[in-house]
Design a protein around this motif. Structure first.
Motif, PDB file in Angstrom:
ATOM      1  N   ALA A  30      -6.094  -6.722 -28.662  1.00 16.03           N
ATOM      2  CA  ALA A  30      -5.716  -6.132 -27.375  1.00 16.03           C
ATOM      3  C   ALA A  30      -4.314  -5.547 -27.428  1.00 16.03           C
ATOM      4  CB  ALA A  30      -5.806  -7.189 -26.268  1.00 16.03           C
ATOM      5  N   LEU A  31      -3.385  -6.278 -28.043  1.00 13.51           N
ATOM      6  CA  LEU A  31      -2.019  -5.772 -28.186  1.00 13.51           C
ATOM      7  C   LEU A  31      -2.019  -4.481 -28.996  1.00 13.51           C
ATOM      8  CD1 LEU A  31      -0.102  -9.096 -28.978  1.00 13.51           C
ATOM      9  CD2 LEU A  31      -0.263  -7.916 -26.778  1.00 13.51           C
ATOM     10  N   ALA A  32      -2.808  -4.456 -30.077  1.00 13.42           N
ATOM     11  CA  ALA A  32      -2.871  -3.267 -30.925  1.00 13.42           C
ATOM     12  C   ALA A  32      -3.519  -2.102 -30.190  1.00 13.42           C
ATOM     13  CB  ALA A  32      -3.638  -3.576 -32.206  1.00 13.42           C
ATOM     14  N   ALA A  33      -4.589  -2.370 -29.454  1.00 14.35           N
ATOM     15  CA  ALA A  33      -5.287  -1.307 -28.726  1.00 14.35           C
ATOM     16  C   ALA A  33      -4.386  -0.674 -27.679  1.00 14.35           C
ATOM     17  CB  ALA A  33      -6.548  -1.866 -28.078  1.00 14.35           C
ATOM     18  N   ALA A  34      -3.595  -1.498 -26.986  1.00 10.72           N
ATOM     19  CA  ALA A  34      -2.677  -0.975 -25.978  1.00 10.72           C
ATOM     20  C   ALA A  34      -1.590  -0.117 -26.623  1.00 10.72           C
ATOM     21  CB  ALA A  34      -2.051  -2.120 -25.193  1.00 10.72           C
ATOM     22  N   SER A  35      -1.015  -0.604 -27.706  1.00 13.63           N
ATOM     23  CA  SER A  35       0.068   0.121 -28.383  1.00 13.63           C
ATOM     24  C   SER A  35      -0.407   1.416 -29.018  1.00 13.63           C
ATOM     25  CB  SER A  35       0.707  -0.768 -29.458  1.00 13.63           C
ATOM     26  OG  SER A  35       1.312  -1.911 -28.892  1.00 13.63           O
ATOM     27  N   LEU A  36      -1.606   1.387 -29.583  1.00 12.16           N
ATOM     28  CA  LEU A  36      -2.132   2.553 -30.300  1.00 12.16           C
ATOM     29  C   LEU A  36      -2.919   3.500 -29.396  1.00 12.16           C
ATOM     30  CD1 LEU A  36      -3.295   0.759 -33.572  1.00 12.16           C
ATOM     31  CD2 LEU A  36      -1.200   2.095 -33.215  1.00 12.16           C
ATOM     32  N   GLY A  37      -3.163   3.073 -28.186  1.00  8.80           N
ATOM     33  CA  GLY A  37      -3.845   3.954 -27.240  1.00  8.80           C
ATOM     34  C   GLY A  37      -5.342   4.019 -27.413  1.00  8.80           C
ATOM     35  N   ASP A  38      -5.948   2.967 -27.952  1.00  7.11           N
ATOM     36  CA  ASP A  38      -7.401   2.930 -28.099  1.00  7.11           C
ATOM     37  C   ASP A  38      -7.992   2.395 -26.799  1.00  7.11           C
ATOM     38  OD1 ASP A  38     -10.047   2.621 -28.796  1.00  7.11           O
ATOM     39  OD2 ASP A  38      -9.612   1.825 -30.796  1.00  7.11           O
ATOM     40  N   ALA A  39      -8.150   3.306 -25.830  1.00  8.78           N
ATOM     41  CA  ALA A  39      -8.579   2.906 -24.496  1.00  8.78           C
ATOM     42  C   ALA A  39      -9.980   2.301 -24.503  1.00  8.78           C
ATOM     43  CB  ALA A  39      -8.523   4.101 -23.550  1.00  8.78           C
ATOM     44  N   ARG A  74      -1.344   7.292 -22.462  1.00 13.70           N
ATOM     45  CA  ARG A  74      -1.823   7.505 -21.093  1.00 13.70           C
ATOM     46  C   ARG A  74      -3.217   6.917 -20.863  1.00 13.70           C
ATOM     47  NH1 ARG A  74      -1.350  11.118 -16.672  1.00 13.70           N
ATOM     48  NH2 ARG A  74      -2.745  10.243 -15.108  1.00 13.70           N
ATOM     49  N   GLY A  75      -4.131   7.078 -21.817  1.00 10.43           N
ATOM     50  CA  GLY A  75      -5.472   6.538 -21.642  1.00 10.43           C
ATOM     51  C   GLY A  75      -5.476   5.040 -21.466  1.00 10.43           C
ATOM     52  N   ALA A  76      -4.690   4.343 -22.288  1.00  9.90           N
ATOM     53  CA  ALA A  76      -4.597   2.893 -22.182  1.00  9.90           C
ATOM     54  C   ALA A  76      -3.926   2.485 -20.874  1.00  9.90           C
ATOM     55  CB  ALA A  76      -3.832   2.326 -23.375  1.00  9.90           C
TER      56      ALA A  76
END
Length: 224
Positions: A27-36, A69-71
C-alpha cells in the motif's frame, strides 16, 4: 511524542490485524508510485486508508508528496484524514505545495484541506519556493497572508528573502499584507531581501510602504 506513539500503534496494529505486513508495504508503495488500481484493490481488501509509515506519512501524504493524482483521488474518495500531519508537521497539502504539484494541491483544496494552522503552513511553503499560481490558489482558499512561521517570517518575508519577485508582487497587491512584520531576528521583509542581494524586491516593498503612508519599522536587535 503522542503522535509518534499513535504512528507506532497504527503500524503494529495493521501488522497484527487482518491485513498482513506485505499488504502494508504494498500500500505504501502503491501510494508513492501512483498505482491507483493496486491501491484501490488493497483498500478493498481491508487496508486502512489512513495507514501511516514509520515517519507518520499517511498514504495520502505519500501520494501527494510524489504528485500522484490518481492515488490521491482514490484516497480522497475513501474519506481519509485529509489534514493529518506527519512527524515533521507536514500535511499532504503542504508537501504538494512544497514540491509544486499544482493539480494535486488543487484537488486537496477542493476536497477541503485546511490552509491555516499553527507552525509552517501551505502559504509559507508556496512563498518560500516561489509557487505563484499556488499562492493565488491558497489566498483564494482563505490562507492567512500574515500568519507567522515558527521563525516569525510571513509569506512576504520568505518570498522576499528567496528572491521570488512574482510572489512578492502578488502579496503586495493584497491590502491586508503587513509590510512591517519582523522575523525572530528583527528583520523586516525589505531588509531581509536586501541582505540577500534582492535589492529590486526591497525597493518594491519600500515603495509600497511609502504609497500606503507607513513608517519604516523600528529596528529590533536581539542580544544573545
Amino acid at each position: 511524542m503522542r503522535r509518534a506513539a499513535l504512528v507506532t500503534c497504527a503500524v503494529l496494529g495493521l501488522a497484527a490485524g487482518g491485513a498482513h505486513a506485505g499488504s502494508y508495504d504494498d500500500a505504501l508503495a502503491a501510494a508513492s508510485l501512483g498505482d491507483a488500481r493496486a491501491l484501490a484493490s488493497l483498500l478493498d481488501r481491508g487496508i486502512d486508508p489512513d495507514t501511516v509509515d514509520a515517519q507518520g506519512n499517511t498514504l495520502l501524504i505519500l501520494a501527494a508528496r510524489e504528485g500522484q493524482r490518481g492515488a490521491v483521488d482514490t484516497l480522497l474518495a475513501r474519506r481519509v484524514r485529509i489534514d493529518y500531519r506527519n512527524l515533521a508537521g507536514d500535511s499532504a497539502l503542504m508537501l504538494a505545495v512544497l514540491r509544486g504539484h499544482d493539480d494535486v494541491a488543487r484537488a486537496l483544496l477542493k476536497a477541503g484541506a485546511k490552509v491555516n494552522h499553527e507552525g509552517w503552513a501551505p502559504l509559507h511553503y508556496a512563498a518560500f519556493e516561489g509557487r505563484e499560481a499556488l499562492v493565488d490558489a491558497l489566498v483564494a482558499a482563505g490562507a492567512e497572508v500574515n500568519a507567522p512561521a515558527p521563525n516569525q517570517a510571513t509569506a512576504l518575508a520568505l518570498a522576499a528573502r528567496n528572491g521570488h519577485i512574482g510572489v512578492v508582487r502578488r502579496l503586495l497587491a493584497l491590502p491586508q499584507t503587513e509590510l512591517n512584520a519582523l522575523t525572530d531576528t528583527g528583520l523586516s521583509a525589505d531588509v531581509w531581501a536586501e541582505r540577500q542581494g534582492n535589492t529590486d524586491i526591497a525597493a518594491l516593498i519600500r515603495a509600497e510602504r511609502q504609497r500606503r503612508g507607513l513608517p519604516a519599522p523600528a529596528l529590533r536587535l536581539r542580544i544573545e
